[in-house]
Write a protein that holds these residues in place. Structure first.
Motif, PDB file in Angstrom:
ATOM      1  N   PHE A  15      15.931  -0.148   3.466  1.00 47.18           N
ATOM      2  CA  PHE A  15      16.700   1.095   3.599  1.00 47.18           C
ATOM      3  C   PHE A  15      15.846   2.176   4.268  1.00 47.18           C
ATOM      4  O   PHE A  15      16.309   2.892   5.162  1.00 47.18           O
ATOM      5  N   ILE A  16      14.589   2.273   3.848  1.00 44.35           N
ATOM      6  CA  ILE A  16      13.685   3.282   4.420  1.00 44.35           C
ATOM      7  C   ILE A  16      13.213   2.868   5.808  1.00 44.35           C
ATOM      8  O   ILE A  16      13.273   3.649   6.758  1.00 44.35           O
ATOM      9  N   ASN A  17      12.731   1.645   5.919  1.00 43.48           N
ATOM     10  CA  ASN A  17      12.104   1.173   7.158  1.00 43.48           C
ATOM     11  C   ASN A  17      13.110   0.990   8.297  1.00 43.48           C
ATOM     12  O   ASN A  17      12.811   1.314   9.445  1.00 43.48           O
ATOM     13  N   ASN A  18      14.297   0.471   8.001  1.00 41.35           N
ATOM     14  CA  ASN A  18      15.318   0.247   9.026  1.00 41.35           C
ATOM     15  C   ASN A  18      16.441   1.281   8.953  1.00 41.35           C
ATOM     16  O   ASN A  18      16.831   1.845   9.970  1.00 41.35           O
ATOM     17  N   MET A  29       6.048   9.846  11.451  1.00 39.10           N
ATOM     18  CA  MET A  29       5.487   9.094  10.320  1.00 39.10           C
ATOM     19  C   MET A  29       4.126   8.442  10.612  1.00 39.10           C
ATOM     20  O   MET A  29       3.258   8.462   9.739  1.00 39.10           O
ATOM     21  N   PRO A  30       3.891   7.880  11.793  1.00 39.71           N
ATOM     22  CA  PRO A  30       2.534   7.361  12.038  1.00 39.71           C
ATOM     23  C   PRO A  30       1.462   8.448  11.955  1.00 39.71           C
ATOM     24  O   PRO A  30       0.345   8.183  11.511  1.00 39.71           O
ATOM     25  N   TYR A  31       1.799   9.683  12.338  1.00 38.75           N
ATOM     26  CA  TYR A  31       0.844  10.784  12.213  1.00 38.75           C
ATOM     27  C   TYR A  31       0.588  11.133  10.747  1.00 38.75           C
ATOM     28  O   TYR A  31      -0.550  11.372  10.340  1.00 38.75           O
ATOM     29  N   PHE A 145       3.450  12.783  -1.381  1.00 32.52           N
ATOM     30  CA  PHE A 145       4.683  12.003  -1.226  1.00 32.52           C
ATOM     31  C   PHE A 145       4.959  11.701   0.248  1.00 32.52           C
ATOM     32  O   PHE A 145       5.352  10.591   0.592  1.00 32.52           O
ATOM     33  N   SER A 146       4.758  12.687   1.120  1.00 30.18           N
ATOM     34  CA  SER A 146       5.044  12.471   2.544  1.00 30.18           C
ATOM     35  C   SER A 146       4.160  11.369   3.123  1.00 30.18           C
ATOM     36  O   SER A 146       4.617  10.544   3.920  1.00 30.18           O
ATOM     37  N   ILE A 147       2.897  11.337   2.717  1.00 30.66           N
ATOM     38  CA  ILE A 147       1.983  10.293   3.185  1.00 30.66           C
ATOM     39  C   ILE A 147       2.420   8.930   2.635  1.00 30.66           C
ATOM     40  O   ILE A 147       2.425   7.931   3.354  1.00 30.66           O
ATOM     41  N   SER A 148       2.814   8.901   1.381  1.00 31.29           N
ATOM     42  CA  SER A 148       3.255   7.652   0.753  1.00 31.29           C
ATOM     43  C   SER A 148       4.552   7.140   1.384  1.00 31.29           C
ATOM     44  O   SER A 148       4.693   5.949   1.671  1.00 31.29           O
ATOM     45  N   PHE A 149       5.492   8.051   1.598  1.00 33.69           N
ATOM     46  CA  PHE A 149       6.757   7.685   2.234  1.00 33.69           C
ATOM     47  C   PHE A 149       6.506   7.114   3.626  1.00 33.69           C
ATOM     48  O   PHE A 149       7.120   6.123   4.035  1.00 33.69           O
TER      49      PHE A 149
END
Length: 193
Positions: A15-18, A29-31, A145-149
């Motif tokens: 759900f998150i990744n796709n 997100m890569p940053y 959380f943002s880094i974990s997400f």
């Protein structure tokens, strides 16, 4: 039961990744999960602590380093080899479906060291500064959380990996902060002085 938990984890991962995939997140997100992206924040904190709290500032930096080092060692060198869970981008049963935005890496997945390390630092800072600055709580949790997400979004960790890392890191950060607050140089700090 374990199979059902694993299936739920995969469903949330996809759900998150796709499902949440979009050009802006693909760029951002890569940053967010890149350690160099946060270097200005770390430098600012170091200067801020030393300038504003002098000797106590140096102690904060020392204990932050100890917190990070212990958390990283514990999650990477003790827990990951114990669980040996494959990263989603390395799992042969699903890797063809993973939207992989960064190189996958060869290490194991559980727990996420990124999540553990950043939640450890977040809870360390929350425990130290909450009595002085209430805004530290939402800001530090949002940062971790943002880094974990981002770890899940880019395809290198499952949601349960980052959840476990966050819980482990939060506990370690809290313990190291309590140790610091109980040192001789921090007797006045607990009262907010």
């Amino acid at each position: 039961m374990l199979e059902q938990i694993n299936q739920l984890d995969q469903n949330i991962f996809f759900f998150i990744n796709n499902g949440l995939s979009n050009p802006f997140f693909d760029w951002l997100m890569p940053y967010l999960r890149n350690r160099y992206f946060w270097t200005p924040l770390y430098l600012f904190m170091a200067v801020f602590f030393v300038r504003n709290y002098s000797k106590q500032g140096w102690l904060i930096l020392l204990f932050m380093g100890l917190t990070f080092g212990f958390t990283d060692y514990f999650s990477s060198s003790i827990l990951k080899p114990s669980f040996e869970r494959l990263r989603p981008c390395n799992d042969p049963s699903i890797k063809a479906e993973v939207n992989n935005l960064i190189p996958c890496g060869t290490g194991f997945s559980l727990p996420s060291s990124h999540a553990a390390n950043h939640f450890a630092l977040a809870f360390f800072l929350i425990t130290i500064f909450y009595s002085r600055w209430k805004a530290i709580l939402p800001l530090a949790v949002l940062w971790a959380f943002s880094i974990s997400f981002a770890q899940v979004y880019v395809g290198v960790h499952y949601p349960f990996d980052v959840t476990a890392g966050g819980i482990i890191g939060g506990m370690i950060g809290y313990v190291f902060a309590i140790l610091l607050l109980n040192t001789k140089g921090f007797k006045e700090w607990k009262s907010g002085n």
